[in-house]
Design an enzyme around this catalytic site. Structure first.
Site, mmCIF file in Angstrom:
data_model
loop_
_atom_site.group_PDB
_atom_site.id
_atom_site.type_symbol
_atom_site.label_atom_id
_atom_site.label_comp_id
_atom_site.label_asym_id
_atom_site.label_seq_id
_atom_site.Cartn_x
_atom_site.Cartn_y
_atom_site.Cartn_z
ATOM 1 N N ASP A 291 -25.012 -19.319 34.819
ATOM 2 C CA ASP A 291 -26.211 -19.753 35.002
ATOM 3 C C ASP A 291 -26.620 -20.520 33.589
ATOM 4 O O ASP A 291 -26.106 -20.290 32.606
ATOM 5 C CB ASP A 291 -27.190 -18.808 35.688
ATOM 6 C CG ASP A 291 -28.326 -19.283 36.326
ATOM 7 O OD1 ASP A 291 -28.609 -20.520 36.108
ATOM 8 O OD2 ASP A 291 -28.962 -18.624 37.093
HETATM 9 C C1 NOJ Z 1 -30.943 -21.583 36.800
HETATM 10 C C2 NOJ Z 1 -31.320 -20.862 38.276
HETATM 11 O O1 NOJ Z 1 -31.229 -19.671 38.038
HETATM 12 C C3 NOJ Z 1 -29.997 -21.428 39.172
HETATM 13 O O2 NOJ Z 1 -29.976 -21.014 40.178
HETATM 14 C C4 NOJ Z 1 -29.726 -23.019 38.885
HETATM 15 O O3 NOJ Z 1 -28.829 -23.277 39.823
HETATM 16 C C5 NOJ Z 1 -29.598 -23.336 37.502
HETATM 17 N N1 NOJ Z 1 -30.703 -23.024 36.965
HETATM 18 C C6 NOJ Z 1 -29.333 -24.910 37.234
HETATM 19 O O4 NOJ Z 1 -30.357 -25.610 37.646
#
Ligand code: NOJ
Length: 746
Positions: A291
């Site tokens: 993430d």
């Molecule tokens: C953080 C989020 O937790 C995740 O769900 C997302 O896909 C990513 N950022 C990318 O935007």
């Protein structure tokens, strides 16, 4: 037989032809694995590291930039970037892809990822709403449509579906998933993966899915986003991992590691999770992306002293692609040189990423998603809007309908739409709405106007804002309500109150909305409350005082049309809650498939498990949802009272539509394993069928249970069934069921 003269002359030509044929032929039948290996064998260490790196077009998570950061072009040409997120558009992605293909030595295509959560330009209902349809075919179609639109705009890969089980509505990300149940969650996970990826991932309108957040993210303590998670391996496997496994079995190309730790181990450095469970047990052969900066967060988690050690832990755990932490870019060469990360490990991660790029067909045609004509023709089409409308209609849950106030007869009554969400065109888009455009959204007021035509008199007053405390517009709202025969009170959360980093410590209607409702209630007018929200809310007062309540979540661009369809009976609501609604925030976490405890609540015994100030019961149970039709369940039958492990059990029930409307019903099957080597939930969903019944019609609905459905992680952590007595429940929701029993024999 001797060879003739002509055969002798032709012989060398035939041999030459066969050699060419063989080469061409072997080229064309080379498997993806062989092609991956041949690319890998030509790559330098720098190029390999480049494949493991993903950068964002913008600076913030979820940003919607169309351009990469300065300097990215050079890095692409040097083979130092394998993927981007947050860059969209057929033209922009083509320009960047051209650099990778024309300027980089290895010509490896880039993969562009984006959070296409519930639509790209055409906004569909939020995932929690779609899960309320209990209709995997519909949800699959929605994902398919989203993929068609996003792929036309250069996107190869969505960071969706989010399959986190969420049992705590304080957690803002509950809106992104399918609720509290592993069985329903698994059905939705598989449907979405199949919808995004289609039957051929290499087609130009399919995109790779990404199961997230792997894993346990929804178990955040106190419902506070990013917070610590700590539960037993049994609960983890029996509940939280189930939808991930279903998504992997459905063929998901990628997974995203979650931000949280479980029992002291953050997911981004969790080898047990990323390698042992995912690869060794489940045989997943795609790749895992971190993430946003989750590798860097291993430092504040306290398991890495610096970014270099964080990179070492992550890659060795099995985390293939680094989203925005720069750990691999900055430190991987050094880690390889020091022998802390082996070349074999790096190769394996690169192999997994190349494999997915091959499966997407990007090596065969890197520009297949970059057709600007197609982009123009595909976006926001009539077909897209219709699909969004159909999904929205089926996502609405009727929570209350006293004296059958709904449906409202068209043209008979003067209607007042009251409330801060009554004419909102931004909030129905919900969180993570990507390129959603408020100008395209049909508000509730507009939906009603469209339905009733220009001659209908429809009044409107906001009464108050969504979150503010000002009550100065109450009087006007009351005056407006007084002029009408019926009030449609549109209340709820704003779109930015749920989603990432949007946890709440209360579940009440925000601001002074409940007070507004109380003032309107004093007018004595019949009230239909239409609720828009990203989580279950404690709407206990509304439930006690207004006649009808529609849970509509955030339904996307056709929200108002779908809500009007239901209000006026053109659509009979058929949604069921994928999550329990508590009465008070103090009851959470609250979920139907809880354990019994040694002292289950007994009103006659003080020393049992209950709240001394309020009730134990939910406001609305899991699986709950009414219809304008009236469904009657009878004749629950089991094919046998004793079954062996190889014998499937058939369970049937009769459902009659005894009402005045045709309608759809979700018939639900639950079981309870009465005695086990470990405690088992009081109920577990094991099947559901959505059926359509015309008025007066009766249908026989059949379920089949096999031994597989009865398995769980027993005392020794083996996934087995255990002989003994089971209860079976079939009904309209988790709390109202017909019951019977059977025995599983040894
Ligand atoms: C953080 C989020 O937790 C995740 O769900 C997302 O896909 C990513 N950022 C990318 O935007």
């Amino acid at each position: 037989m001797k060879a003739g003269k002509s055969t002798i002359i032709l012989f060398p030509f035939i041999i030459f032809f066969l050699i060419i044929q063989k080469n061409v032929f072997s080229q064309s039948v080379k498997t993806i694995e062989e092609r991956v290996d041949s690319v890998l064998s030509l790559m330098t260490q720098t190029e390999k590291i480049g494949q493991l790196v993903q950068f964002s077009g913008g600076w913030d998570t979820g940003a919607q930039s169309t351009k990469p950061k300065t300097g990215s072009e050079e890095l692409i040409a040097q083979g130092k970037i394998g993927s981007f997120l947050n860059i969209i558009g057929a033209e922009t992605t083509k320009e960047l892809q051209q650099i990778a293909i024309e300027k980089s030595r290895m010509k490896i295509p880039l993969i562009f990822g984006l959070d296409v959560i519930h639509g790209f330009r055409t906004t569909f209902p939020v995932p929690l709403a779609e899960a309320s349809s209990w209709d995997p075919a519909l949800v699959k179609k929605s994902a398919r449509m989203q993929a068609i639109e996003a792929s036309a705009s250069g996107i190869h890969w969505t960071f969706n579906p989010m399959v986190d089980i969420a049992r705590d509505p304080r957690w803002g990300r509950i809106v992104e998933g399918s609720g509290e149940d592993p069985f329903l969650g698994s059905a939705m996970a598989a449907a979405r993966v199949k919808g995004y990826q289609g039957s051929d991932l290499s087609a130009n309108n399919t995109i790779a899915a990404c199961l997230k957040h792997f894993a346990g993210y929804g178990g955040a303590e106190g419902g506070r986003d990013y917070n610590t998670v700590d539960f037993s391996e049994r609960t983890f496997r029996d509940v939280y991992l189930k939808p991930f496994k279903a998504g992997v079995d459905a063929g998901a190309a990628t997974l995203m590691a979650s931000f949280n730790e479980i029992g002291g181990v953050p997911s981004s450095s969790n080898q047990q999770l990323l390698t042992k469970i995912l690869r060794d047990e489940w045989k997943f052969d795609g790749f895992v992306v971190s993430d946003w900066n989750s590798i860097g967060e291993l430092i504040p988690h306290g398991v890495a002293k610096d970014l270099k050690q964080a990179g070492e832990l992550a890659l060795n755990a099995g985390l293939d692609m680094d989203m925005e932490a720069s750990a691999y870019t900055k430190h991987l060469s050094e880690l390889i040189a020091e022998g802390k990360v082996s070349m074999l490990t790096v190769d394996e991660s690169v192999r997994r990423i190349l494999r997915i790029k091959f499966r997407l067909g990007l090596f065969d045609d890197p520009y297949k998603y970059c057709d600007t004509d197609r982009e123009k023709k595909t976006i926001l089409t009539k077909e897209m809007r219709e699909a969004s409308l159909e999904t929205a209609q089926k996502s609405i849950v009727l929570l209350k309908n006293e004296n059958e106030l709904l449906p409202i007869a068209k043209g008979e009554k003067k209607i007042a739409v009251i409330g801060p969400l009554g004419n909102s065109t931004i909030d129905p888009l919900g969180p993570w709405n990507q390129q959603g455009d408020a100008k395209q959204v049909v508000s509730v007021l507009q939906g009603i106007k469209n339905k009733l035509g220009i001659n209908a008199e429809i009044l409107f007053e906001e009464g108050c804002s969504i979150k503010g405390n000002e009550k100065d517009r109450f009087a006007k709202a009351v005056e407006t309500a007084n002029q009408a025969d019926i009030v449609v009170l549109v209340l709820g959360e704003s779109l930015d109150m749920s989603g990432e980093a949007r946890s709440r410590a209360t579940l009440d209607l925000p601001g002074v909305q409940e007070e507004l409702a109380k003032e309107i209630h004093k007018t004595g007018k019949p009230i239909v409350a239409v609720i828009m929200n990203g989580r279950p809310l404690t709407i206990t007062w509304l439930d006690e005082h207004v006649s009808s309540i529609l849970e509509t979540w955030f339904l996307g661009i056709e929200a108002g049309s779908a809500i009007a369809d239901v209000l006026f009976g053109d659509v009979n609501p058929s949604g069921k809650l994928p999550v329990t609604f508590p009465r008070f925030v103090g009851q959470v976490p609250m979920y139907y498939n809880h354990k019994n405890s040694g002292r289950p609540y007994n009103p006659k015994d003080n020393y049992t498990s209950y709240y001394s100030d309020y009730s134990n019961s939910p406001l609305y149970p899991f699986g709950y949802g009414l219809s304008y039709a009236k469904f009657i369940y009878s004749n629950l039958k089991l094919s046998s009272k004793n079954i062996s492990k190889i014998e499937p059990l058939k369970i049937s029930v009769e459902v009659k539509n005894d009402g005045l409307y045709n309608g759809e019903e979700v018939v639900q099957l639950y079981i309870r394993d009465l005695v086990g080597s470990v405690t088992r939930p009081v109920k577990e969903l094991k099947g559901f069928h959505k059926i359509f019944l015309t008025k007066g019609e009766t249908k026989n609905v059949e379920f089949v249970l096999t031994e597989e459905d009865l398995k769980f992680y027993n005392l020794n952590m083996n996934f087995v069934s255990e002989p003994g007595m089971f209860k079976v429940f079939v009904g309209t929701n988790s709390a109202e069921c017909l019951e019977d029993e059977f025995e599983l024999m040894d």
